[in-house]
Design a protein around this motif. Sequence first.
Motif, PDB file in Angstrom:
ATOM      1  N   LYS A   1      -9.060 -10.507  -1.246  1.00 27.70           N
ATOM      2  CA  LYS A   1      -8.582 -10.577  -2.626  1.00 27.70           C
ATOM      3  C   LYS A   1      -9.439 -11.535  -3.477  1.00 27.70           C
TER       4      LYS A   1
ATOM      5  N   ASN B   1       1.425 -14.978   3.979  1.00 27.63           N
ATOM      6  CA  ASN B   1       0.715 -13.782   3.521  1.00 27.63           C
ATOM      7  C   ASN B   1       1.544 -13.072   2.453  1.00 27.63           C
ATOM      8  N   GLY B   2       0.934 -12.119   1.790  1.00 29.21           N
ATOM      9  CA  GLY B   2       1.590 -11.425   0.682  1.00 29.21           C
ATOM     10  C   GLY B   2       2.727 -10.529   1.135  1.00 29.21           C
ATOM     11  N   THR B   3       2.595  -9.953   2.326  1.00 29.54           N
ATOM     12  CA  THR B   3       3.622  -9.033   2.812  1.00 29.54           C
ATOM     13  C   THR B   3       4.931  -9.782   3.079  1.00 29.54           C
TER      14      THR B   3
ATOM     15  N   HIS C   1      -5.040 -12.802   0.645  1.00 33.58           N
ATOM     16  CA  HIS C   1      -5.795 -12.298   1.788  1.00 33.58           C
ATOM     17  C   HIS C   1      -7.297 -12.419   1.512  1.00 33.58           C
TER      18      HIS C   1
ATOM     19  N   SER D   1      -0.441   2.678  -4.005  1.00 30.55           N
ATOM     20  CA  SER D   1      -0.601   1.259  -3.694  1.00 30.55           C
ATOM     21  C   SER D   1      -0.984   1.133  -2.231  1.00 30.55           C
ATOM     22  N   PHE D   2      -1.192  -0.105  -1.818  1.00 29.76           N
ATOM     23  CA  PHE D   2      -1.387  -0.415  -0.405  1.00 29.76           C
ATOM     24  C   PHE D   2      -0.031  -0.258   0.298  1.00 29.76           C
TER      25      PHE D   2
ATOM     26  N   ALA E   1       1.741  -1.857   2.251  1.00 26.56           N
ATOM     27  CA  ALA E   1       2.655  -3.004   2.377  1.00 26.56           C
ATOM     28  C   ALA E   1       3.755  -2.959   1.318  1.00 26.56           C
ATOM     29  N   THR E   2       3.456  -2.446   0.131  1.00 26.70           N
ATOM     30  CA  THR E   2       4.451  -2.396  -0.946  1.00 26.70           C
ATOM     31  C   THR E   2       5.716  -1.696  -0.454  1.00 26.70           C
TER      32      THR E   2
ATOM     33  N   VAL F   1       3.577  -2.118  -9.229  1.00 27.12           N
ATOM     34  CA  VAL F   1       2.352  -2.800  -8.765  1.00 27.12           C
ATOM     35  C   VAL F   1       1.389  -2.862  -9.948  1.00 27.12           C
TER      36      VAL F   1
ATOM     37  N   ALA G   1      -0.298  -8.391  -6.086  1.00 27.15           N
ATOM     38  CA  ALA G   1      -1.327  -8.746  -5.096  1.00 27.15           C
ATOM     39  C   ALA G   1      -2.738  -8.695  -5.681  1.00 27.15           C
ATOM     40  N   HIS G   2      -2.945  -7.823  -6.692  1.00 25.08           N
ATOM     41  CA  HIS G   2      -4.286  -7.670  -7.284  1.00 25.08           C
ATOM     42  C   HIS G   2      -4.449  -8.485  -8.564  1.00 25.08           C
TER      43      HIS G   2
ATOM     44  N   GLY H   1      -2.750 -15.445   3.127  1.00 19.94           N
ATOM     45  CA  GLY H   1      -1.828 -16.223   2.304  1.00 19.94           C
ATOM     46  C   GLY H   1      -1.219 -15.378   1.212  1.00 19.94           C
TER      47      GLY H   1
ATOM     48  N   SER I   1      -1.099 -11.911  -3.298  1.00 19.52           N
ATOM     49  CA  SER I   1      -1.694 -11.982  -1.962  1.00 19.52           C
ATOM     50  C   SER I   1      -2.972 -12.803  -2.045  1.00 19.52           C
TER      51      SER I   1
ATOM     52  N   ASP J   1       4.699  -6.350  -7.445  1.00 23.23           N
ATOM     53  CA  ASP J   1       3.662  -6.571  -6.451  1.00 23.23           C
ATOM     54  C   ASP J   1       2.402  -6.853  -7.259  1.00 23.23           C
TER      55      ASP J   1
HETATM   56  C1  LIG Z   1      -3.186  -6.917  -0.090  1.00 26.43           C
HETATM   57  C2  LIG Z   1      -1.948  -6.263  -0.612  1.00 26.43           C
HETATM   58  C3  LIG Z   1      -0.672  -6.559  -0.114  1.00 26.43           C
HETATM   59  C4  LIG Z   1      -0.454  -7.346   1.148  1.00 26.43           C
HETATM   60  O1  LIG Z   1      -0.889  -8.637   1.102  1.00 26.43           O
HETATM   61  P1  LIG Z   1      -1.230  -9.419   2.482  1.00 26.43           P
HETATM   62  O2  LIG Z   1      -1.506 -10.803   1.993  1.00 26.43           O
HETATM   63  O3  LIG Z   1      -2.432  -8.756   3.066  1.00 26.43           O
HETATM   64  O4  LIG Z   1      -0.045  -9.341   3.361  1.00 26.43           O
HETATM   65  C5  LIG Z   1       0.433  -6.012  -0.733  1.00 26.43           C
HETATM   66  N1  LIG Z   1       0.311  -5.183  -1.794  1.00 26.43           N
HETATM   67  C6  LIG Z   1      -0.894  -4.863  -2.286  1.00 26.43           C
HETATM   68  C7  LIG Z   1      -0.959  -3.954  -3.471  1.00 26.43           C
HETATM   69  C8  LIG Z   1      -2.066  -5.357  -1.698  1.00 26.43           C
HETATM   70  O5  LIG Z   1      -3.257  -4.982  -2.171  1.00 26.43           O
END
Ligand SMILES: *Cc1c(COP(=O)(O)O)cnc(C)c1O
Length: 383
Positions: free
Chosen positions: A184, A59-61, A181, A83-84, A86-87, A129, A157-158, A191, A179, A155
């Motif tokens: 996404k 996963n992305g985290t 997920h 941001s989300f 997780a960052t 991000v 992820a997007h 993933g 990410s 980051d």
């Molecule tokens: C979705 C997301 C993550 C986390 O990714 P996961 O795959 O859900 O663990 C991290 N940072 C941002 C900005 C996200 O949108």
Amino acid sequence: MGDNIFVTSPLLPPLEEFMPYMEKIWQNRILTNGGAFHQQLEEELANYLGVKHVCLFSNGTLALLTALQALRVTGEVITTPYSFVATSHTLLWNGLTPVFADIDPQTFNISPERIEELITPQTTAIMPVHCYGIPCDVERIQQIADVYGLKVIYDAAHAFGVRKDGVSILNHGDLSVLSFHATKVFNTFEGGAIICHDARTKQRIDYLKNFGFAGETRVVAPGINAKMNEMEAAFGLLQLKYIDGALAARSTIYQRYCEGLQGIPGISWFDAAGRFDWNHAYYPVLVDSDYPLTRDGLYDALKAEGIYSRRYFYPLISSFAMYRHLATASVDHLPVANAIAEQILCLPIYPDLTQADQLRVIDIIRRHAQKTKKSGKPVRHVA
Ligand SMILES: *Cc1c(COP(=O)(O)O)cnc(C)c1O
């Protein structure tokens, strides 16, 4: 009233096309630990994205967590509160101190002007991000990093598939993290990946995601288990066949929103207009005081008709209990991020969104725009 519409819906190729991949896994009896599909997806993604090396993750985290380990980041890391969670969470999990810098009101991304003033002797890295897949000011951020000797971990992820001047945005910084997920643009159920630029760094990251094993009996780091399994990798390979169509559909939906929302007072949106190749991962709109409803009022009005928009990103990361004690988490320090967080609303956008459903969303936003007081002053809805 039609069916419920959510802000996103996963890209799911036809099930029967997935079955041959599953049959292969059953034949080979290799379920994980860098099997054939894992290797193939790393290669195909590197080609598709236009990057040197891809390290797949579960996963992305965990990919973000490992990216910080791979570069031995310590002390303070300058990042964005917009941001989300997780960052910033991955900074805390590494025992690092997040230092929040305010954002640029045009791009929603960390403002390079705010980074430099936050650098201390403890600062070792910047974690920006590419919010909504909109590229950060990568040149300016790299200049600052070079002057002060800082690492840059994006980051991203997007930012799947985003290009600027024909080059993947993922080629900037020391590492970029994707990410995959379900929510996404490109997904493998769960993933993620780290993008890196040389084989030695890839090797180190591959050790770290597999307990630190560098051979059958040699362990070189306190690694973690963050490997992508064969089923997820296979799904990624199938999805790659559909990704161009999905991105084209997103672009059409983006255009349709831009036209449909044209001229509504108090509603504005991000205009990419030829500045870069966007993936249209999100459709963020700002609801300001010229609109008769507050942002939350519009969110509720949409919800009442079965449309589930999302307030990405509200509340700000800096407002959560585990961050708000930090000096850089105060509202005064982050005026732009706080203002945007109060106005932002992400509208439904995903490849399968029908034109009829999208017109329902636009129609509700238009209908409420016409509700003004006799004085002509907009009526503020109090949630
Ligand atoms: C979705 C997301 C993550 C986390 O990714 P996961 O795959 O859900 O663990 C991290 N940072 C941002 C900005 C996200 O949108």
